[in-house]
Design an enzyme around this catalytic site. Structure first.
Site, PDB file in Angstrom:
ATOM      1  N   LYS A 178       0.831  -1.207   0.000  1.00 24.92           N
ATOM      2  CA  LYS A 178       0.000   0.000   0.000  1.00 24.92           C
ATOM      3  C   LYS A 178       0.865   1.257   0.000  1.00 24.92           C
ATOM      4  O   LYS A 178       0.636   2.171  -0.791  1.00 24.92           O
ATOM      5  CB  LYS A 178      -0.926  -0.032   1.235  1.00 24.92           C
ATOM      6  CG  LYS A 178      -1.874   1.144   1.339  1.00 24.92           C
ATOM      7  CD  LYS A 178      -3.159   0.758   2.031  1.00 24.92           C
ATOM      8  CE  LYS A 178      -3.037   0.526   3.525  1.00 24.92           C
ATOM      9  NZ  LYS A 178      -2.922   1.799   4.286  1.00 24.92           N
ATOM     10  N   SER A 179       1.849   1.312   0.882  1.00 25.94           N
ATOM     11  CA  SER A 179       2.707   2.505   0.975  1.00 25.94           C
ATOM     12  C   SER A 179       3.405   2.767  -0.356  1.00 25.94           C
ATOM     13  O   SER A 179       3.487   3.912  -0.823  1.00 25.94           O
ATOM     14  CB  SER A 179       3.784   2.292   2.045  1.00 25.94           C
ATOM     15  OG  SER A 179       3.211   2.234   3.311  1.00 25.94           O
TER      16      SER A 179
ATOM     17  N   ARG B 298       2.915   5.949  -3.231  1.00 23.74           N
ATOM     18  CA  ARG B 298       4.067   6.771  -3.623  1.00 23.74           C
ATOM     19  C   ARG B 298       4.329   6.691  -5.128  1.00 23.74           C
ATOM     20  O   ARG B 298       4.728   7.683  -5.746  1.00 23.74           O
ATOM     21  CB  ARG B 298       5.300   6.330  -2.822  1.00 23.74           C
ATOM     22  CG  ARG B 298       5.212   6.772  -1.347  1.00 23.74           C
ATOM     23  CD  ARG B 298       6.100   5.911  -0.486  1.00 23.74           C
ATOM     24  NE  ARG B 298       6.263   6.421   0.882  1.00 23.74           N
ATOM     25  CZ  ARG B 298       5.354   6.279   1.850  1.00 23.74           C
ATOM     26  NH1 ARG B 298       4.207   5.656   1.609  1.00 23.74           N
ATOM     27  NH2 ARG B 298       5.586   6.765   3.058  1.00 23.74           N
TER      28      ARG B 298
ATOM     29  N   ARG C  43      -8.670  12.207  12.248  1.00 21.98           N
ATOM     30  CA  ARG C  43      -7.236  11.946  12.472  1.00 21.98           C
ATOM     31  C   ARG C  43      -6.400  13.226  12.489  1.00 21.98           C
ATOM     32  O   ARG C  43      -6.708  14.203  11.818  1.00 21.98           O
ATOM     33  CB  ARG C  43      -6.732  10.946  11.428  1.00 21.98           C
ATOM     34  CG  ARG C  43      -7.448   9.615  11.622  1.00 21.98           C
ATOM     35  CD  ARG C  43      -6.951   8.544  10.723  1.00 21.98           C
ATOM     36  NE  ARG C  43      -5.571   8.200  11.007  1.00 21.98           N
ATOM     37  CZ  ARG C  43      -4.861   7.366  10.263  1.00 21.98           C
ATOM     38  NH1 ARG C  43      -5.405   6.823   9.194  1.00 21.98           N
ATOM     39  NH2 ARG C  43      -3.622   7.077  10.587  1.00 21.98           N
TER      40      ARG C  43
ATOM     41  N   GLN D 124       4.952   9.287   7.235  1.00 18.70           N
ATOM     42  CA  GLN D 124       4.021  10.168   6.516  1.00 18.70           C
ATOM     43  C   GLN D 124       4.472  11.619   6.633  1.00 18.70           C
ATOM     44  O   GLN D 124       4.434  12.368   5.653  1.00 18.70           O
ATOM     45  CB  GLN D 124       2.604   9.986   7.053  1.00 18.70           C
ATOM     46  CG  GLN D 124       2.065   8.593   6.743  1.00 18.70           C
ATOM     47  CD  GLN D 124       0.691   8.354   7.310  1.00 18.70           C
ATOM     48  OE1 GLN D 124       0.136   9.203   7.998  1.00 18.70           O
ATOM     49  NE2 GLN D 124       0.133   7.192   7.021  1.00 18.70           N
TER      50      GLN D 124
ATOM     51  N   ASP E 139       2.107  -1.096  11.858  1.00 26.18           N
ATOM     52  CA  ASP E 139       0.786  -1.521  11.362  1.00 26.18           C
ATOM     53  C   ASP E 139       0.451  -2.962  11.760  1.00 26.18           C
ATOM     54  O   ASP E 139      -0.659  -3.431  11.487  1.00 26.18           O
ATOM     55  CB  ASP E 139       0.725  -1.370   9.840  1.00 26.18           C
ATOM     56  CG  ASP E 139       0.741   0.100   9.430  1.00 26.18           C
ATOM     57  OD1 ASP E 139       0.364   0.957  10.254  1.00 26.18           O
ATOM     58  OD2 ASP E 139       1.138   0.391   8.285  1.00 26.18           O
TER      59      ASP E 139
ATOM     60  N   LYS F 117      -4.571   5.719  14.730  1.00 22.18           N
ATOM     61  CA  LYS F 117      -4.579   5.059  13.413  1.00 22.18           C
ATOM     62  C   LYS F 117      -6.027   5.063  12.900  1.00 22.18           C
ATOM     63  O   LYS F 117      -6.834   5.867  13.321  1.00 22.18           O
ATOM     64  CB  LYS F 117      -3.994   3.649  13.541  1.00 22.18           C
ATOM     65  CG  LYS F 117      -2.503   3.654  13.854  1.00 22.18           C
ATOM     66  CD  LYS F 117      -1.709   4.227  12.697  1.00 22.18           C
ATOM     67  CE  LYS F 117      -0.220   4.324  12.999  1.00 22.18           C
ATOM     68  NZ  LYS F 117       0.500   5.047  11.954  1.00 22.18           N
TER      69      LYS F 117
ATOM     70  N   ARG G   2      -6.435   1.763  18.040  1.00 24.50           N
ATOM     71  CA  ARG G   2      -6.151   0.316  17.968  1.00 24.50           C
ATOM     72  C   ARG G   2      -5.886  -0.307  19.334  1.00 24.50           C
ATOM     73  O   ARG G   2      -6.076  -1.513  19.497  1.00 24.50           O
ATOM     74  CB  ARG G   2      -4.981   0.052  17.010  1.00 24.50           C
ATOM     75  CG  ARG G   2      -5.396   0.252  15.581  1.00 24.50           C
ATOM     76  CD  ARG G   2      -4.340  -0.105  14.568  1.00 24.50           C
ATOM     77  NE  ARG G   2      -4.947  -0.088  13.243  1.00 24.50           N
ATOM     78  CZ  ARG G   2      -4.284   0.032  12.102  1.00 24.50           C
ATOM     79  NH1 ARG G   2      -2.966   0.127  12.111  1.00 24.50           N
ATOM     80  NH2 ARG G   2      -4.930   0.035  10.952  1.00 24.50           N
TER      81      ARG G   2
HETATM   82  C1  S3P Z   1       2.600   4.854   6.305  1.00 26.82           C
HETATM   83  C2  S3P Z   1       3.192   5.230   7.462  1.00 26.82           C
HETATM   84  C3  S3P Z   1       2.708   4.813   8.788  1.00 26.82           C
HETATM   85  C4  S3P Z   1       1.759   3.643   8.700  1.00 26.82           C
HETATM   86  C5  S3P Z   1       0.753   3.817   7.601  1.00 26.82           C
HETATM   87  C6  S3P Z   1       1.453   3.947   6.262  1.00 26.82           C
HETATM   88  C7  S3P Z   1       3.155   5.354   5.036  1.00 26.82           C
HETATM   89  O1  S3P Z   1       2.054   5.901   9.393  1.00 26.82           O
HETATM   90  O2  S3P Z   1       1.090   3.439   9.906  1.00 26.82           O
HETATM   91  O3  S3P Z   1      -0.132   2.712   7.539  1.00 26.82           O
HETATM   92  O4  S3P Z   1       2.814   4.807   3.959  1.00 26.82           O
HETATM   93  O5  S3P Z   1       3.951   6.294   5.080  1.00 26.82           O
HETATM   94  P1  S3P Z   1       2.853   7.027  10.241  1.00 26.82           P
HETATM   95  O6  S3P Z   1       3.769   7.706   9.316  1.00 26.82           O
HETATM   96  O7  S3P Z   1       1.802   7.953  10.752  1.00 26.82           O
HETATM   97  O8  S3P Z   1       3.541   6.267  11.329  1.00 26.82           O
END
Ligand code: S3P
Length: 443
Positions: free
Chosen positions: A31-32, A36, A132, A178, A325, A352, A356
């Protein structure tokens, strides 16, 4: 691009108690990395071809938002995306607010990307995302000269485009990929060298991918240094399978795979695989078989897991970001381990997709697991077996999937409420879970 996925109509899961898992499985793309690839592809000159793309709701929301900004994106195949880069100055004003659904990553990274544009934009999301915290990205971006308004630190995020941002030196107050990524995205358009310092390492996909798009970026100890004004060149991105999705089956394998279970083509970037270290420390039998790297920016491996007796552990604060996560399913492993497990320094888990810590504690109570909810963590005493019953997911995809795994050690079936958001990160979870051996049915 359409966002219809199989779980969209599923309200809950009913999972049979006990059973075994096994076989060779793969899980959808990371996903990340998929988010990007879309964003950097949009800013690049030329085309970017993304293979192994995660066609989950979160990444589709990012794709739709970029489409609304004038970026042409095609999806010739479920998991192949072609991004026709608009170039650094090529985005155009959206006609309406951009809806980023359930995705915190999309909202925070897009804030960094949109702050230096020549037009204004507004970011909104679903009920969870609207709660959030966004101040964490607003603070450094404002230091760069960005003009961003929120409602007491929460969405909607209203961005007044400011094309002349200044580079800053920023030390992250929370370990957050993030926030780091939002600053780097804004830094691409800023005058001067952006410096971002991390106290504790967080996932580094943005840095790796910027390199693949031709951006020069260097590390000076814990500080990343990047000069603004560098163009991005479109490239090919081969997205590995998501370790965070594999995590559910890694724990399932520890609990109930006497003949072993193998997950293929999984991204094993060390800033993501903290769960492997935690499970191994608990006594898990896990083997990682690296695949050749060729030219890709991210390491990939097949991971083999075999059932083993787990023992409780203490997790240190520095270990938290590397498994951030995975805590919902880690807590399930702890609930099935011998002895006590303690996690502290995990305040981030409260902000989150759900709180959680609180939602997992409530579910563990239903399952008859002795535990204590702490301000920044959870203490759990593992049990021989778990009670069945009905648990709430809090609308949180990872909690829904974690409790599905818990059913392997339950004495009675488990019903899990509100699972539609599984489609945000793991389209096809039901099918994969059944292929692994879980007795999972829609409720
Ligand atoms: C992510 C960073 C994480 C993670 C999220 C995805 C990312 O969050 O929990 O599911 O893709 O950069 P944080 O940067 O808030 O820790």
């Amino acid at each position: 691009m359409s966002g219809i996925t199989e779980a969209a109509g599923t309200r809950g899961y009913r999972v049979a108690a006990g059973g075994r898992v096994g076989g060779t499985l793969t899980v959808p793309g990371d996903k990340s990395i998929s988010h990007r690839a879309l964003m950097l592809g949009a800013l690049a000159r030329g085309d970017t071809r993304v293979t192994g793309f995660l066609a989950g709701e979160d990444c589709l929301a990012t794709a739709r938002a970029l489409g609304a900004l004038g970026v042409r994106i095609e999806r010739p195949h479920e998991t192949t995306v072609l991004v026709h880069g608009a170039g650094e100055a090529g985005l155009s004003a959206p006609a309406t607010a951009l809806d980023l659904g359930n995705s915190g990553t999309a909202m925070r990274l897009m804030t960094g990307l949109l702050a230096p544009q020549r037009f204004d934009s507004t970011l909104v999301g679903d009920a969870s995302l609207m709660r959030r915290p966004m101040q964490r990205v607003v603070v450094p971006l404002a230091m760069m000269g960005a003009q961003i308004h929120t409602r007491e630190g929460r969405p909607p995020v209203e961005i007044r485009g400011t094309p002349h941002l200044r580079a800053i030196h920023y030390s992250l107050p929370v370990a957050s990929a993030q926030v780091k990524s939002a600053v780097l995205l804004a830094g691409l358009a800023a005058a001067g060298e952006t410096h971002v310092t991390e106290g504790t390492p967080s996932r580094d996909h943005t840095e790796r991918m910027l390199g693949a798009f031709g951006v020069q970026l260097r590390h000076a100890g814990r500080t990343l240094v990047m000069a603004g004004g560098q163009p991005l060149r479109g490239t090919a991105v081969d997205v590995p399978a998501d370790f965070s999705s594999a995590a559910f089956f890694l724990v399932a394998g520890c609990l109930a795979a006497p003949a072993g279970l193998t997950l293929t083509n999984i991204g094993v970037n060390p800033t993501r695989t903290g769960l492997l270290d935690l499970l191994r420390r608990m006594g898990a039998d896990i083997r990682v078989h690296p695949r050749p790297r060729l030219t890709r920016a991210e390491p990939v491996a097949d991971i083999e897991v075999r059932q083993s007796a787990l023992t409780g552990i203490t997790v240190t604060e520095a270990e938290v970001p590397l498994a951030i996560d995975e805590f919902p399913v880690f807590f399930v492993a702890a609930a099935c381990a011998r002895g006590e497990t303690l996690v502290r320094g995990a305040l981030e888990l409260r902000v989150k997709e759900s709180d959680r810590l609180a939602v997992m504690a409530a579910g563990l109570a239903t399952l008859g697991v002795e535990h204590r909810l702490l301000p920044d963590g959870l203490w759990i005493r593992g049990a021989e077996s778990l009670a069945g019953g009905r648990v709430a997911s809090g609308g949180d995809h990872r909690i829904a999937m974690a409790f599905a795994v818990a059913a392997l050690r339950a004495r009675a079936p488990l019903e899990i409420e509100d699972v539609a958001n599984v489609a945000t990160s793991f389209p096809g979870f039901e099918r994969t879970a059944r292929a692994a051996g879980l007795g999972l049915e829609p409720l």
